[in-house]
Design a protein around this motif. Structure first.
Motif, PDB file in Angstrom:
ATOM      1  N   MET A 108       0.830  -1.164   0.000  1.00  0.00           N
ATOM      2  CA  MET A 108       0.000   0.000   0.000  1.00  0.00           C
ATOM      3  C   MET A 108       0.884   1.240   0.000  1.00  0.00           C
ATOM      4  N   ASP A 109       0.757   2.046  -1.005  1.00  0.00           N
ATOM      5  CA  ASP A 109       1.520   3.284  -1.111  1.00  0.00           C
ATOM      6  C   ASP A 109       0.671   4.446  -0.627  1.00  0.00           C
TER       7      ASP A 109
ATOM      8  N   THR B 201      -0.029  12.784   2.679  1.00  0.00           N
ATOM      9  CA  THR B 201      -0.422  11.929   3.794  1.00  0.00           C
ATOM     10  C   THR B 201       0.794  11.555   4.627  1.00  0.00           C
ATOM     11  N   ALA B 202       1.883  11.232   3.970  1.00  0.00           N
ATOM     12  CA  ALA B 202       3.114  10.886   4.678  1.00  0.00           C
ATOM     13  C   ALA B 202       3.588  12.061   5.529  1.00  0.00           C
TER      14      ALA B 202
ATOM     15  N   ILE C 258       1.434  12.350   8.611  1.00  0.00           N
ATOM     16  CA  ILE C 258       1.793  11.290   9.561  1.00  0.00           C
ATOM     17  C   ILE C 258       3.063  11.679  10.312  1.00  0.00           C
ATOM     18  N   ARG C 259       4.066  12.191   9.615  1.00  0.00           N
ATOM     19  CA  ARG C 259       5.307  12.610  10.261  1.00  0.00           C
ATOM     20  C   ARG C 259       5.035  13.738  11.259  1.00  0.00           C
ATOM     21  N   GLY C 260       4.164  14.676  10.891  1.00  0.00           N
ATOM     22  CA  GLY C 260       3.824  15.780  11.784  1.00  0.00           C
ATOM     23  C   GLY C 260       3.133  15.301  13.051  1.00  0.00           C
ATOM     24  N   LEU C 261       2.182  14.386  12.889  1.00  0.00           N
ATOM     25  CA  LEU C 261       1.481  13.844  14.052  1.00  0.00           C
ATOM     26  C   LEU C 261       2.431  13.059  14.957  1.00  0.00           C
TER      27      LEU C 261
END
Length: 67
Positions: free
Chosen positions: A1-2, A7-8, A11-14
């Motif tokens: 799943m890419d 979105t990536a 996710i890094r920020g969260l």
């Protein structure tokens, strides 16, 4: 799943915010332990803080608790 870059990035920020929050909570617990170390408190209060610290540090692991 890419996943796409946006979105990536979210996710890094969260993840970074989560680490900062965890560090803040750990620091607050440690400061409370230092404060209580100079006062007369019961072992239950110290144990509660220690369990809170353990839970924040590693929430996926089982920790002691009141029964």
């Amino acid at each position: 799943m890419d996943i796409d870059e946006e979105t990536a990035q979210r996710i890094r920020g969260l993840a970074a915010e989560s680490h900062l929050l965890e560090a803040s909570v750990r620091r607050a617990i440690l400061e409370q332990l230092l404060t209580q170390g100079t006062q007369v408190v019961g072992a239950r209060e110290i144990l509660d803080l220690a369990e809170g610290f353990a839970w924040v540090t590693n929430p996926g692991q089982a920790h002691g608790g009141r029964t």
